[in-house]
Enzyme design. Sequence first.
Site, PDB file in Angstrom:
ATOM      1  N   ASN A 149       3.505   1.899   3.451  1.00  0.00           N
ATOM      2  CA  ASN A 149       4.640   2.953   3.499  1.00  0.00           C
ATOM      3  C   ASN A 149       3.735   4.090   4.206  1.00  0.00           C
ATOM      4  O   ASN A 149       2.812   4.719   3.672  1.00  0.00           O
ATOM      5  CB  ASN A 149       4.849   3.320   2.067  1.00  0.00           C
ATOM      6  CG  ASN A 149       5.826   4.800   2.046  1.00  0.00           C
ATOM      7  OD1 ASN A 149       6.281   5.002   2.856  1.00  0.00           O
ATOM      8  ND2 ASN A 149       5.560   5.302   0.590  1.00  0.00           N
ATOM      9  N   MET A 156       0.731  -1.190  -0.013  1.00  0.00           N
ATOM     10  CA  MET A 156      -0.142   0.094  -0.083  1.00  0.00           C
ATOM     11  C   MET A 156       0.762   1.213  -0.095  1.00  0.00           C
ATOM     12  O   MET A 156       1.452   1.566   0.952  1.00  0.00           O
ATOM     13  CB  MET A 156      -0.950   0.131   1.353  1.00  0.00           C
ATOM     14  CG  MET A 156      -2.155  -1.201   1.140  1.00  0.00           C
ATOM     15  SD  MET A 156      -2.487  -1.915   2.656  1.00  0.00           S
ATOM     16  CE  MET A 156      -1.048  -3.046   2.832  1.00  0.00           C
ATOM     17  N   ASP A 157       0.989   2.064  -0.912  1.00  0.00           N
ATOM     18  CA  ASP A 157       1.594   3.249  -1.196  1.00  0.00           C
ATOM     19  C   ASP A 157       0.794   4.409  -1.836  1.00  0.00           C
ATOM     20  O   ASP A 157       1.070   5.022  -2.872  1.00  0.00           O
ATOM     21  CB  ASP A 157       2.634   2.805  -2.170  1.00  0.00           C
ATOM     22  CG  ASP A 157       3.924   4.099  -2.050  1.00  0.00           C
ATOM     23  OD1 ASP A 157       3.944   4.920  -1.021  1.00  0.00           O
ATOM     24  OD2 ASP A 157       4.640   4.335  -3.036  1.00  0.00           O
ATOM     25  N   ALA A 158      -0.461   4.419  -1.185  1.00  0.00           N
ATOM     26  CA  ALA A 158      -1.408   5.320  -1.853  1.00  0.00           C
ATOM     27  C   ALA A 158      -1.406   6.691  -1.199  1.00  0.00           C
ATOM     28  O   ALA A 158      -2.538   7.101  -0.779  1.00  0.00           O
ATOM     29  CB  ALA A 158      -2.770   4.626  -1.767  1.00  0.00           C
TER      30      ALA A 158
END
Length: 551
Positions: free
Chosen positions: A434, A400-402
């Site tokens: 992140n 998850m790097d949203a």
Amino acid sequence: MTAKQFAVGERLLLAVVFLAGIGTLGIEMVMPRMLAPFFGTSQPIWAVVIGMTLVYLAIGYRLGGLVADRRPDWRLLFQLIGWAGLSCAVIPFIARPILSTAQGALRNVAAGGFLAALIGVILLFAIPVTLMAMVSPFAIRLQLRYAADIARAGRTAGTISALSTIGSIVGTFLTVLVLIPAIGVASTLFLFAGFLVVLSLIGLRDPRGLLLVITVVVLAGAYQLTTGVIKAADCRNCRLIAEFESDYNYIQVAEQEITYSNGVVDRRRVLILNEGLAFHSIYRLKYRETGDPLDLLTDGGPWDYFTVAPYLYPDTDPADVRSLALLGAAAGSIAQQFLAIYGPDTIIDAVEIDRTISEVGRRYFDMADGSPQAPYFTTYNEDARYWLATTDRRYDVIGMDAYHQPYIPFHLTTVEFFREVKAKLNPRGVAVVNAGRPASGDDRLVNALASTMLAVFPQVYIIDTRFNNAIIIGVNQPVGDGIVHFIENAARIDIPALQLVMAWSLYEGRFGPLREFTPEMAQFRPFTDDHAPVEQLIDGIIFSEANKMVR
């Protein structure tokens, strides 16, 4: 007035109210897109847009009623509309210097982005929105004058308010779904300016009104001839090579040169979104020449650490990592590293809501989704949580790097979301998030996310990157002493890129080495879909950091 004259006047007036409603909300919907390259699209910025629009509407309603009572004249109504159109045509010329100056002057002030955006909206949009707000009360006064019947006052006011609202709805969807995607922000403003001055000309029926139309046309032409980029790339040693406006973002692609201590110059492509607070993808151009996974690493940026998350399990080999789901793919930095390290047959499902960013990734960052070199790499341009809920696959890693700097979408931070993630993991899978933190090391956001993940996953670990970010890892099943397993796996692995990142994880974390996050460390109640104050938490961090700088 005859019955026929009254009927014609009434129909014309109602048409004007409807068309003015289109223009009013159309102008408002341009505001956030014009602010985004300088201040982003966070909740505080939307609060500025909505709040100040309501202020202008309130002032306009009041002024419109006062002026109409003193001078209930058709000509004055259409003059107001014409002046509103002319003021719209000026905005594209003054927007960039005003917003750039406000951004620079308040960059280091507490709540600087909020205050700078407030100044920008006041200076740019106060006149046209206030003038357009005067139309409805003015129209009500004129209509009552024609009707000459107090018994119709309520019906008249209700009809005009309803038509104005319907026009506003049309203006909202027309601007957001059609005009801005098709012709851009500045052209949309010029279009509304022309629309309003033409409407004024029709109502005034005075050839002198053609001067307003000609002025708007000349301004639009001059802008197209003189305009350059929206803003320069706001990063050290960067050269802007492309910019785009999508349905979701203002997008910049820049080339940056990094000079290492040994004198070697490293050229790389960077993806910058909206106000430019952070890079969202980095691609080192050296990789084109060498094909070495080491040359895709970003010197310890957060993208580098997703590949090492599975090694908290005992006896894990690179051959065991066969699939990745990536929520928030940007231009493909993480996906490219997985392909380079784990091989072209790795299954990668990347989710990026902004289709234009995906296209930029393919064009400027060598993102290989769907190519013969990466046949199992697929990009989905959808909302991450919706996509996750509808996929039937399971993965070894779900990343998850949203980020939408400096915020995280709240619905990707909750217990319910992480339960959905856990359900889509393979038995020895990991969930990787992140999380950003300021240079001071303020750990509140990291702690809140880890506390929430610990309510879902049996164990949670934190890797501090060589920069400020933290990588939070939730394991699908208990691993025991994950740090010992990580060290043992690192000793056996013979892939240099993995060896290097694992060494960084163990010995070069900015705020400490790889560690387990235990229940005793949790300082926050887990976020839920019903209550996830992530924006409030991040705002608190921003205020704290700004106050430190002021002191």
